[in-house]
Write a protein that holds these residues in place. Structure first.
Motif, short mmCIF file in Angstrom:
data_model
loop_
_atom_site.label_atom_id
_atom_site.label_comp_id
_atom_site.label_asym_id
_atom_site.label_seq_id
_atom_site.Cartn_x
_atom_site.Cartn_y
_atom_site.Cartn_z
N ARG A 81 0.83 -1.21 0.00
CA ARG A 81 0.00 0.00 0.00
C ARG A 81 0.86 1.26 0.00
NH1 ARG A 81 -5.06 -0.01 3.67
NH2 ARG A 81 -5.57 -1.51 2.08
N ALA A 82 2.00 1.23 0.70
CA ALA A 82 2.88 2.40 0.74
C ALA A 82 3.49 2.67 -0.63
CB ALA A 82 3.98 2.19 1.78
N VAL A 83 3.88 1.62 -1.32
CA VAL A 83 4.56 1.79 -2.61
C VAL A 83 3.56 1.92 -3.77
CG1 VAL A 83 6.10 0.68 -4.26
CG2 VAL A 83 6.62 0.60 -1.81
N HIS A 84 2.61 1.02 -3.84
CA HIS A 84 1.67 1.01 -4.97
C HIS A 84 0.40 1.81 -4.70
CE1 HIS A 84 4.21 -1.84 -6.98
NE2 HIS A 84 4.20 -2.60 -5.91
N GLY A 85 0.13 2.07 -3.45
CA GLY A 85 -1.00 2.92 -3.09
C GLY A 85 -2.32 2.21 -3.01
N ARG A 86 -3.29 3.01 -2.67
CA ARG A 86 -4.68 2.54 -2.62
C ARG A 86 -5.39 3.13 -3.83
NH1 ARG A 86 -4.50 7.07 0.37
NH2 ARG A 86 -6.20 8.54 0.04
N ILE A 87 -6.53 2.59 -4.15
CA ILE A 87 -7.28 3.09 -5.29
C ILE A 87 -8.35 4.05 -4.80
CG2 ILE A 87 -8.82 2.46 -7.18
CD1 ILE A 87 -7.29 -0.19 -7.35
N ASP A 88 -8.28 5.28 -5.27
CA ASP A 88 -9.32 6.28 -4.98
C ASP A 88 -10.24 6.39 -6.18
OD1 ASP A 88 -8.39 6.87 -2.48
OD2 ASP A 88 -7.57 8.83 -2.99
N GLN A 89 -11.53 6.38 -5.93
CA GLN A 89 -12.50 6.52 -7.01
C GLN A 89 -12.83 7.99 -7.20
OE1 GLN A 89 -15.60 3.89 -5.62
NE2 GLN A 89 -14.69 2.16 -6.74
N LEU A 90 -12.91 8.41 -8.47
CA LEU A 90 -13.20 9.80 -8.81
C LEU A 90 -14.63 9.91 -9.33
CD1 LEU A 90 -9.86 10.47 -10.72
CD2 LEU A 90 -10.37 10.98 -8.33
N TYR A 91 -15.36 10.85 -8.76
CA TYR A 91 -16.76 11.04 -9.12
C TYR A 91 -16.96 12.44 -9.69
CZ TYR A 91 -17.91 6.83 -6.49
OH TYR A 91 -18.00 5.54 -6.05
N SER A 92 -17.89 12.55 -10.62
CA SER A 92 -18.32 13.83 -11.15
C SER A 92 -19.85 13.79 -11.28
CB SER A 92 -17.68 14.08 -12.53
OG SER A 92 -18.16 15.28 -13.08
N ASN A 93 -20.50 14.72 -10.62
CA ASN A 93 -21.97 14.78 -10.61
C ASN A 93 -22.60 13.46 -10.16
OD1 ASN A 93 -21.96 17.45 -11.56
ND2 ASN A 93 -21.78 16.72 -13.68
N GLY A 94 -21.96 12.82 -9.18
CA GLY A 94 -22.50 11.59 -8.63
C GLY A 94 -22.19 10.34 -9.43
N ASN A 95 -21.47 10.47 -10.55
CA ASN A 95 -21.14 9.32 -11.39
C ASN A 95 -19.65 9.01 -11.27
OD1 ASN A 95 -23.78 9.12 -12.46
ND2 ASN A 95 -23.30 10.79 -13.89
N LEU A 96 -19.34 7.72 -11.21
CA LEU A 96 -17.95 7.29 -11.18
C LEU A 96 -17.32 7.54 -12.55
CD1 LEU A 96 -15.64 5.81 -9.64
CD2 LEU A 96 -16.56 3.69 -10.55
N VAL A 97 -16.26 8.37 -12.59
CA VAL A 97 -15.65 8.70 -13.87
C VAL A 97 -14.24 8.13 -14.01
CG1 VAL A 97 -17.00 10.78 -14.26
CG2 VAL A 97 -14.84 10.94 -13.00
N GLY A 98 -13.67 7.65 -12.91
CA GLY A 98 -12.33 7.08 -13.02
C GLY A 98 -11.79 6.66 -11.66
N GLU A 99 -10.59 6.13 -11.72
CA GLU A 99 -9.90 5.71 -10.51
C GLU A 99 -8.45 6.13 -10.63
OE1 GLU A 99 -10.50 1.48 -10.48
OE2 GLU A 99 -12.32 1.65 -9.27
N LYS A 100 -7.84 6.41 -9.49
CA LYS A 100 -6.40 6.70 -9.50
C LYS A 100 -5.75 6.02 -8.31
CE LYS A 100 -6.45 11.03 -6.92
NZ LYS A 100 -6.03 12.40 -6.89
N ARG A 101 -4.51 5.66 -8.50
CA ARG A 101 -3.74 5.02 -7.45
C ARG A 101 -3.00 6.10 -6.66
NH1 ARG A 101 -2.86 -0.13 -6.42
NH2 ARG A 101 -3.67 -1.34 -8.11
N VAL A 102 -3.11 6.04 -5.33
CA VAL A 102 -2.48 7.04 -4.47
C VAL A 102 -1.52 6.33 -3.51
CG1 VAL A 102 -2.90 8.89 -2.81
CG2 VAL A 102 -4.58 8.42 -4.60
#
Length: 171
Positions: A81-102
């Protein structure tokens, strides 16, 4: 195929820790590292698990071995988790539009500081046995910090150390 082999002996108390429940507790503890989750998996309380640990040397030894297995598994997960991160979900207007690794730099530094404190710990985190190393590594910082603290004690920062009700001097 037991995760942690031990001779589970049923508790003399009725409705208590059967050999199967003890084994389930130990297996779950080795997987999760959580006493409460393991007790729930065995359908008994964490308090009774601690009581059995006191009464049964075999159960206590298996408990310790299971915790060591859990530490190995959980530390691998923490490094991942420290190196590869967790996955954060990105929302726009209540809809899931993407994911990014943090990734977590803070978690990585904490893990490194615990595994190799001589190289990665902050000077104030070092234990007494590392004090000689840290004093040699940071010789200039300590006297300056001490001078700053001494200056405050002598009242050199008069703007802050003014009696209540006294007006500040005009510039």
């Amino acid at each position: 195929s037991q995760v942690v082999p031990f001779d589970a002996r049923p508790s003399r108390k009725t409705g208590g820790w059967s050999a199967e429940r003890q084994q389930r507790f130990i297996e779950t503890l080795a997987e999760t590292g959580s006493i409460h989750v393991s007790a729930k998996a065995a359908a008994l309380s964490a308090r009774s698990a601690y009581a059995l640990r006191v009464r049964s040397a075999a159960f206590a030894a298996a408990w310790d071995a299971a915790q060591q297995l859990a530490v190995g598994r959980l530390s691998a997960l923490a490094f991942d988790r420290a190196v590869h991160g967790r996955i954060d979900q990105l929302y726009s207007n209540g809809n899931l539009v993407g994911e990014k690794r943090v990734p977590s730099d803070r978690l990585l530094m904490w893990l490194l500081a615990r595994l190799d404190p001589k190289r990665f710990a902050a000077p104030w985190e070092l234990r007494a046995d590392h004090a000689a190393d840290s004093a040699g590594r940071y010789p200039r910082r300590l006297p300056r910090a001490a001078r700053r603290a001494d200056g405050h004690r002598r009242g050199l920062n008069r703007a802050v150390l003014r009696p209540i009700g006294q007006t500040p001097p005009l510039p």
